[in-house]
Write an enzyme that holds these catalytic residues in place. Structure first.
Site, mmCIF file in Angstrom:
data_model
loop_
_atom_site.group_PDB
_atom_site.id
_atom_site.type_symbol
_atom_site.label_atom_id
_atom_site.label_comp_id
_atom_site.label_asym_id
_atom_site.label_seq_id
_atom_site.Cartn_x
_atom_site.Cartn_y
_atom_site.Cartn_z
ATOM 1 N N TYR A 52 0.857 -1.183 0.000
ATOM 2 C CA TYR A 52 0.000 0.000 0.000
ATOM 3 C C TYR A 52 0.894 1.232 0.000
ATOM 4 O O TYR A 52 1.849 1.315 0.771
ATOM 5 C CB TYR A 52 -0.885 -0.003 1.246
ATOM 6 C CG TYR A 52 -1.757 1.225 1.405
ATOM 7 C CD1 TYR A 52 -2.817 1.455 0.538
ATOM 8 C CD2 TYR A 52 -1.533 2.145 2.422
ATOM 9 C CE1 TYR A 52 -3.630 2.575 0.677
ATOM 10 C CE2 TYR A 52 -2.340 3.271 2.574
ATOM 11 C CZ TYR A 52 -3.393 3.482 1.699
ATOM 12 O OH TYR A 52 -4.186 4.586 1.846
ATOM 13 N N ASP B 289 9.333 2.932 -0.356
ATOM 14 C CA ASP B 289 8.290 3.590 0.425
ATOM 15 C C ASP B 289 8.521 3.206 1.890
ATOM 16 O O ASP B 289 8.120 2.131 2.337
ATOM 17 C CB ASP B 289 6.901 3.145 -0.060
ATOM 18 C CG ASP B 289 5.783 3.840 0.719
ATOM 19 O OD1 ASP B 289 6.105 4.597 1.658
ATOM 20 O OD2 ASP B 289 4.614 3.616 0.386
ATOM 21 N N LYS C 177 4.387 8.983 8.813
ATOM 22 C CA LYS C 177 4.158 8.358 10.128
ATOM 23 C C LYS C 177 5.150 8.820 11.202
ATOM 24 O O LYS C 177 5.004 9.929 11.698
ATOM 25 C CB LYS C 177 4.096 6.845 9.956
ATOM 26 C CG LYS C 177 2.909 6.466 9.050
ATOM 27 C CD LYS C 177 2.521 5.009 9.037
ATOM 28 C CE LYS C 177 1.187 4.851 8.329
ATOM 29 N NZ LYS C 177 1.193 4.145 7.068
#
Ligand SMILES: *Cc1c(COP(=O)(O)O)cnc(C)c1O
Length: 429
Positions: free
Chosen positions: A144, A239, A267
């Site tokens: 994702y 990522d 994050k």
């Protein structure tokens, strides 16, 4: 455990917010029941609307590596708050923050701040396409990269939980240039490049997959991506929105010794406030506006509050042994869980790296492929989830999410968790 207040709030929420939640992963669709509503967080604990306390392994979906309400992070935000919330212009703090990120993440020579992980991956891909003047993007099944149109193809976690790894509302033309390969399949990568190599703008990958539960790369996988991208002039994007400052101080790339051309972050780097970043080789980064022709912008980019929280967080995680201690805690937790599962006769296996981990109700000795994740026992997970919750342990409400531990988790919290797990494993029988 009384969760009536959460239930009442949920009944109101569904009237005004689609599905009652502002992000689909917060719903309990994968486990049944209604989501909890929280009103506080202290260290390793979350406090719900009914004043129940839970040991938290969601950590706001990754950012809270220091636990909830860390005093140094709060102080940094408070100090900035008194000076100004945002200026829409340059600040000394963002230079300090960028310098620190460049020093800590070896492949990053220049970095640009954005407001979310989605923006980071979206911008990194645009940049890779602009730089290579090619169109094809390669991604992997179960990975994702945020809710970018062109990347919502066989996406992980939220999309998997809802059984919709491909989203409606994304025109086919937007994903025609996205090619999806199986994670950890070196042969598939080599075969794809042998045919399409000269058209590939970039490969984007989670160096440790954290959105199909937690799956580590097999040793040759990341190396083969590096090799093929170099050979064919494609940009390799790691990522690290989840893994950055989560698995190690220098991210997953520092552990596996494979350096990408571009890295996306999010994050953890915001200390809990909204932020994202992408960075990498200067030669590529200089193609971005205002010095290059690849456009990228953001009203709130480099928000002084998020930067202040980020700097405070980076200072703490840079302390000696921070990640050694975090990994040791994860290890204690997972060894304990495996022992209790074995004792109860439940097929169960785990993966871990630094402060992230995965638990699988699976017969496999090790889970390393997407198909193995999908074949794990969802019924067992659902039962486990609800018993854990009733015993004061909050894990993500989906078998496709990674777990996160924080520096605030100690022996007491691990014991509470293992006691709850003992109940949960025996309740499955
Ligand atoms: C969470 C995540 C994103 C998206 O970040 P948002 O801040 O939710 O937009 C992108 N990539 C990975 C690997 C993630 O885990």
């Amino acid at each position: 455990m009384n969760q009536n207040q959460s239930k009442a709030l949920y009944e109101q929420a569904v009237q005004y917010i689609p599905g009652g939640v502002n992000s689909p992963v917060r719903a309990f669709k994968g486990v049944g029941g209604n989501p909890l509503f929280f009103k506080g967080g202290e260290g390793a604990y979350l406090i719900d609307a009914d004043n129940n306390r839970y040991v938290d392994y969601v950590g706001a979906w990754g950012p809270l590596i220091l636990g909830h309400s860390h005093q140094k992070v709060i102080a940094a935000i408070e100090t900035q708050l008194q000076t100004g919330i945002g200026y829409g212009a340059s600040t000394e703090a963002e230079v300090k923050f960028a310098k620190k990120i460049c020093n800590l993440v070896h492949s990053i020579e220049q970095v640009r701040l954005v407001t979310s992980g989605t923006e980071a991956t979206m911008s990194a891909i645009r940049l890779a396409r602009g730089y290579t003047q090619r169109d094809i993007v390669v991604k992997f099944e179960g990975c994702y990269h945020g809710h970018v149109d062109g990347l919502l193809v066989k996406a992980g976690s939220g999309a998997l939980t809802l059984g919709e790894p491909d989203s409606m509302g994304v025109p086919k033309a937007y994903t025609d240039l996205t090619h999806v390969l199986p994670y950890n399949d070196v042969t598939a990568v080599e075969e794809f490049f042998a045919v399409h190599g000269s058209e590939v703008a970039c490969v984007i990958v989670e160096p440790v997959a954290g959105n199909m539960n937690c799956v580590l790369p097999i040793p040759e996988f990341l190396e083969s991506l590096r090799e093929q991208c170099t050979l064919h002039g494609a940009v390799l994007i790691f990522d690290e929105v989840m893994t950055g400052f989560r698995v190690a101080l220098g991210g997953a790339q520092s552990i596996f010794g494979v350096l990408p051309d571009l890295t996306t972050l999010g994050k953890v780097i915001g200390g809990g406030l909204p932020i994202g970043a992408f960075g990498g080789r200067k030669e590529i980064m200089e193609k971005i506006a205002p010095i290059g022709a690849v456009y990228q912008a953001g009203t709130l980019s480099g928000s002084p509050l998020a930067v202040a929280a980020g700097i405070a967080m980076l200072e703490i995680v840079s302390e000696t042994n921070f990640y050694t201690e975090l990994s040791a805690k994860t290890e204690t937790l997972l060894t304990g869980l495996e022992e209790r599962a074995t004792a109860a006769g439940i097929p169960f296996t785990t993966n871990q790296l630094g402060g992230m981990f995965g638990c699988f109700f699976s017969d496999e000795e090790k889970v390393s492929m997407f198909s193995q994740v999908m074949a794990s026992n969802m019924g067992h997970f659902q039962s486990y989830f609800h018993t854990m919750l009733q015993n004061g342990v909050y894990i993500a409400p989906s078998a496709f999410e990674a777990g996160f531990i924080s520096a605030a988790h100690g022996d007491e919290e691990i014991t509470t968790t293992l006691d709850a797990a003992e109940q949960a494993f025996s309740a499955i029988n």
